[in-house]
Design a protein around this motif. Structure first.
Motif, mmCIF file in Angstrom:
data_model
loop_
_atom_site.group_PDB
_atom_site.id
_atom_site.type_symbol
_atom_site.label_atom_id
_atom_site.label_comp_id
_atom_site.label_asym_id
_atom_site.label_seq_id
_atom_site.Cartn_x
_atom_site.Cartn_y
_atom_site.Cartn_z
ATOM 1 N N CYS A 130 6.907 13.263 -4.698
ATOM 2 C CA CYS A 130 5.521 13.581 -3.957
ATOM 3 C C CYS A 130 5.512 13.162 -2.588
ATOM 4 C CB CYS A 130 4.371 12.885 -4.884
ATOM 5 S SG CYS A 130 4.310 11.390 -4.947
ATOM 6 N N GLY A 131 6.759 12.490 -2.063
ATOM 7 C CA GLY A 131 6.622 12.367 -0.481
ATOM 8 C C GLY A 131 6.154 11.065 -0.177
ATOM 9 N N THR A 132 6.026 10.080 -1.053
ATOM 10 C CA THR A 132 5.441 8.763 -0.589
ATOM 11 C C THR A 132 6.344 7.515 -0.674
ATOM 12 O OG1 THR A 132 4.817 8.436 -3.106
ATOM 13 C CG2 THR A 132 3.071 9.485 -1.765
ATOM 14 N N VAL A 133 5.943 6.468 -0.040
ATOM 15 C CA VAL A 133 6.646 5.343 -0.040
ATOM 16 C C VAL A 133 5.608 4.099 -0.167
ATOM 17 C CG1 VAL A 133 6.711 5.249 2.271
ATOM 18 C CG2 VAL A 133 8.367 4.117 0.850
ATOM 19 N N PHE A 134 6.003 3.082 -0.808
ATOM 20 C CA PHE A 134 5.204 1.764 -0.720
ATOM 21 C C PHE A 134 5.723 0.846 -0.006
ATOM 22 C CE2 PHE A 134 3.405 3.336 -4.788
ATOM 23 C CZ PHE A 134 2.426 2.963 -4.786
ATOM 24 N N VAL A 135 4.849 0.208 1.002
ATOM 25 C CA VAL A 135 5.234 -0.694 2.085
ATOM 26 C C VAL A 135 4.488 -1.965 2.025
ATOM 27 C CG1 VAL A 135 5.925 1.011 3.372
ATOM 28 C CG2 VAL A 135 3.880 0.404 3.832
ATOM 29 N N ARG A 136 4.909 -2.978 2.537
ATOM 30 C CA ARG A 136 4.031 -4.224 2.839
ATOM 31 C C ARG A 136 2.850 -4.057 4.053
ATOM 32 N NH1 ARG A 136 3.965 -8.097 -0.798
ATOM 33 N NH2 ARG A 136 6.147 -8.231 -1.721
ATOM 34 N N SER A 137 1.784 -4.384 3.231
ATOM 35 C CA SER A 137 0.678 -3.975 4.346
ATOM 36 C C SER A 137 0.818 -4.940 5.693
ATOM 37 C CB SER A 137 -0.689 -4.288 3.298
ATOM 38 O OG SER A 137 -0.645 -3.625 2.414
ATOM 39 N N SER A 138 1.218 -6.205 5.382
ATOM 40 C CA SER A 138 1.494 -7.082 6.798
ATOM 41 C C SER A 138 2.493 -6.275 7.621
ATOM 42 C CB SER A 138 1.914 -8.427 6.226
ATOM 43 O OG SER A 138 3.206 -8.297 5.487
ATOM 44 N N GLU A 144 0.724 -1.086 -0.104
ATOM 45 C CA GLU A 144 -0.103 0.104 -0.117
ATOM 46 C C GLU A 144 0.822 1.347 0.130
ATOM 47 O OE1 GLU A 144 -1.409 0.894 4.403
ATOM 48 O OE2 GLU A 144 -2.175 -1.233 3.555
ATOM 49 N N LEU A 145 0.383 2.345 -0.460
ATOM 50 C CA LEU A 145 0.873 3.641 -0.704
ATOM 51 C C LEU A 145 0.844 4.424 0.966
ATOM 52 C CD1 LEU A 145 2.467 5.832 -2.265
ATOM 53 C CD2 LEU A 145 0.083 6.583 -2.880
ATOM 54 N N ARG A 146 1.999 4.962 1.222
ATOM 55 C CA ARG A 146 1.958 5.693 2.291
ATOM 56 C C ARG A 146 2.528 6.963 2.184
ATOM 57 N NH1 ARG A 146 -0.546 3.834 7.253
ATOM 58 N NH2 ARG A 146 -1.662 2.032 6.901
ATOM 59 N N ALA A 147 2.244 8.126 2.961
ATOM 60 C CA ALA A 147 2.911 9.374 2.896
ATOM 61 C C ALA A 147 4.162 8.967 3.678
ATOM 62 C CB ALA A 147 2.152 10.378 3.539
ATOM 63 N N TRP A 148 5.256 10.012 3.450
ATOM 64 C CA TRP A 148 6.369 9.966 4.062
ATOM 65 C C TRP A 148 6.280 9.729 5.612
ATOM 66 C CZ3 TRP A 148 10.453 7.698 2.801
ATOM 67 C CH2 TRP A 148 11.821 7.765 3.506
#
Length: 160
Positions: free
Chosen positions: A150-158, A100-104
Motif C-alpha cells: 500500500c505504499g507506506t512506511v513507519f518512521v520514528r516521530s522524532s 507514525e505511518l507515512r506514505a512513501w
C-alpha cells in the motif's frame, strides 16, 4: 489550465525515494510490535463493549438487533483506519512508542490508505501467517509486506 488533476497531490511517486533521515527507522520493528500489543488490548476492550451494547439493544428490541453483534469486529477496522488516517497518523499504541505511518512520499496517509493498510495487514497475516512479518528484517526501511503493497512506511516521530 492547472497541472494538478485534483486526484493525486503533486510530489514523489511510490517508485521514487523520499530522503528519510538516517534515524527514522531505528528500533521501528520493536516499536511496532509493542504498539500492536497495546492496540490489540484496546481493540479487544472496544469489541467487548460493542458486543455488550448490541446485547442490550438486542434485549430491548426483542432480538431484532442481536445480528448487529456480528458487526463488532468492524471496530478494529474503524479503530485503525481512523487513527492511522487521522492527524497524528498513529494509533495510541504507536504514539506511545513514538512511531507514525507515512506514505512513501513522506506525506501523512489519508483514510483510504489507512483502511488499505489495515485490511492488507490482516489479509497478509491471515494468509501468510507470521512469515510476512519477517520481511522487515531484510530491508533497510523495516517495511512489512503490507507496507510495500500500500505504499507506506513507519518512521520514528522524532526524526521528522
Amino acid at each position: 489550465m492547472s497541472e494538478s488533476n485534483n486526484v493525486a497531490p503533486p510530489g514523489l511517486s511510490a517508485s521514487e525515494s523520499f530522503d528519510w533521515p538516517a534515524s527514522a527507522f531505528d528500533g521501528v520493528i520493536m516499536a511496532r510490535s509493542l504498539a500492536f500489543i497495546a492496540d490489540f488490548f484496546v481493540v479487544c476492550v472496544l469489541i467487548v463493549l460493542a458486543s455488550a451494547l448490541f446485547g442490550v439493544l438486542g434485549v430491548l428490541t426483542f432480538g431484532l438487533l442481536w445480528p448487529g453483534a456480528l458487526l463488532s469486529p468492524l471496530v478494529a477496522l474503524a479503530y485503525f483506519t481512523l487513527t492511522l488516517g487521522g492527524r497524528h497518523s498513529a494509533t495510541p499504541g504507536m504514539r506511545w512508542q513514538g512511531i507514525e505511518l507515512r506514505a512513501w512520499n513522506g506525506h501523512r496517509p489519508g483514510y483510504l490508505q489507512a483502511a488499505l493498510q489495515t485490511v492488507l495487514f490482516y489479509v497478509t497475516v491471515t494468509v501468510g501467517t507470521f512469515f510476512v512479518l519477517l520481511v522487515p528484517f531484510f530491508n533497510k526501511r523495516r517495511r512489512c509486506l503490507h507496507d510495500y503493497l500500500c505504499g507506506t512506511v513507519f518512521v520514528r516521530s522524532s526524526s521528522l
